[in-house]
Design an enzyme around this catalytic site. Sequence first.
Site, short mmCIF file in Angstrom:
data_model
loop_
_atom_site.label_atom_id
_atom_site.label_comp_id
_atom_site.label_asym_id
_atom_site.label_seq_id
_atom_site.Cartn_x
_atom_site.Cartn_y
_atom_site.Cartn_z
N CYS A 73 1.03 -1.10 -0.05
CA CYS A 73 -0.03 0.16 -0.05
C CYS A 73 0.80 1.05 -0.04
O CYS A 73 1.88 1.27 0.78
CB CYS A 73 -0.96 -0.06 1.28
N CYS A 76 1.52 4.69 3.64
CA CYS A 76 2.50 4.83 4.45
C CYS A 76 4.05 4.75 4.03
O CYS A 76 4.30 3.86 3.18
CB CYS A 76 2.55 3.92 5.97
N GLU A 304 -10.79 34.49 6.29
CA GLU A 304 -10.65 33.17 5.65
C GLU A 304 -11.08 33.50 4.05
O GLU A 304 -11.84 34.18 3.98
CB GLU A 304 -11.61 32.06 6.12
N CYS A 376 2.36 23.16 7.92
CA CYS A 376 2.62 21.94 7.55
C CYS A 376 3.71 21.88 6.57
O CYS A 376 3.90 20.66 5.75
CB CYS A 376 1.30 21.21 6.94
#
Length: 419
Positions: A73, A76, A304, A376
């Site tokens: 997969c 990860c 926003e 991030c």
Amino acid sequence: MTLELTIDHIGAGGDGVANEGGQTYYVPFTAPGDRITATPAEARGKGQAATLNDILSPGPDRISPACRHFGTCGGCALQHLSPEFTADWKRQKVHESLSMAGITEAEILPTLTSPPGSRRRVEFIAAKRKKGVMIGFHLRRSHQIFDVGDCPLLAPGLLALVKPLRAMLPSVLPRNSTAKVMATVTNNGPDLVITADTDLDLEKREILAAFTAENGLSRLSWRQDATAPAEVVSARLPADISLAGVDVTLPPGGFLQASADGEQTLASFATEALSGAGHIVDLFAGVGSFTFPLAKAARVHAVEGDAELASGLQAAANRAIRPITTETRDLFHRPLLAEELNGYDGLLFDPPRAGAKAQAEEIAKSTLPTVVAISCNPVTFARDVALLIDGGYSLGPVRPVDQFLWSPHIEMAAVLRRQ
């Protein structure tokens, strides 16, 4: 051709890096100190990718993966590395990005990591073929889909949808088509947004409405492409999340922090750093993940770019009688100017991965005493922080937060104070 390699370190993308005969090799699913055999593959930058064949002797930081699908997969990349190593590696990524931006004296706190089973937002890929629907994630560096069975990363309620979706989607998708299924945990059950290039007739709408009821969804929406607005097909209960004790209704597909644990960690950092501020401006406010915690002790103006998010935030604030005002504004093209910012005594900004260069330039010109920066992306975070330092701010502690367990991604928060 088979090579014997010793992995030196983990690169920025999560692959092991080895140097042999003057050539750099990037080998996924390896750990520092691993002695391996590998087969060279395509060129990558100034080096060459390689495929892991065998582990001759493991390095000290290698562990058994948490998931039986790891390595097949593509979801990860780092399950084979110890939690302690991964936390320090992610902390080092933040340090390296700051250093490259000329910030060499930063205090970087230990990484705080969200636990397994806490990811509350996921996008599945589905494909209808002759024998039925496959649903899961793309294989690593491939457009092929891995039909997922288990996933220790996801909140159990999201994983539980895989089998019912696999059974239902053949009834609404045409042959040889694909779809994306965004699933988000809410207070009243999962919220689904399905993106697929097909029209919905009455029969398909009835199937989707029945699926919503049978699987305890809060809401199910549909859109034909990622740029189209999502149409709510079935709504059983409000798709609410709780932010500092206030129920906020998410718009279909609206952004949410990856885990409640990570969100709480970042919110606690922000409220502590901005304690004492009476009037705070929250930029790139989203659904109000930080607006509502900050509004417990201060007036907050939330800005926003998405009108639907801003409207939902204001509606929730009004219902709960919180001291919050909102503004819809594209901060990339029309940042708040220094003169506007000077009316506040605290600021938080949490931009997308591209960062907030134009806004950071205006903050640097302002007289704001305290700024909290959340990001991030370590590279754009470092760039924006460097702009503030050049404008007269001093950088306080930086907290790495790992909401993206077993991936190379890292989030971080920092407080800056005007000298």
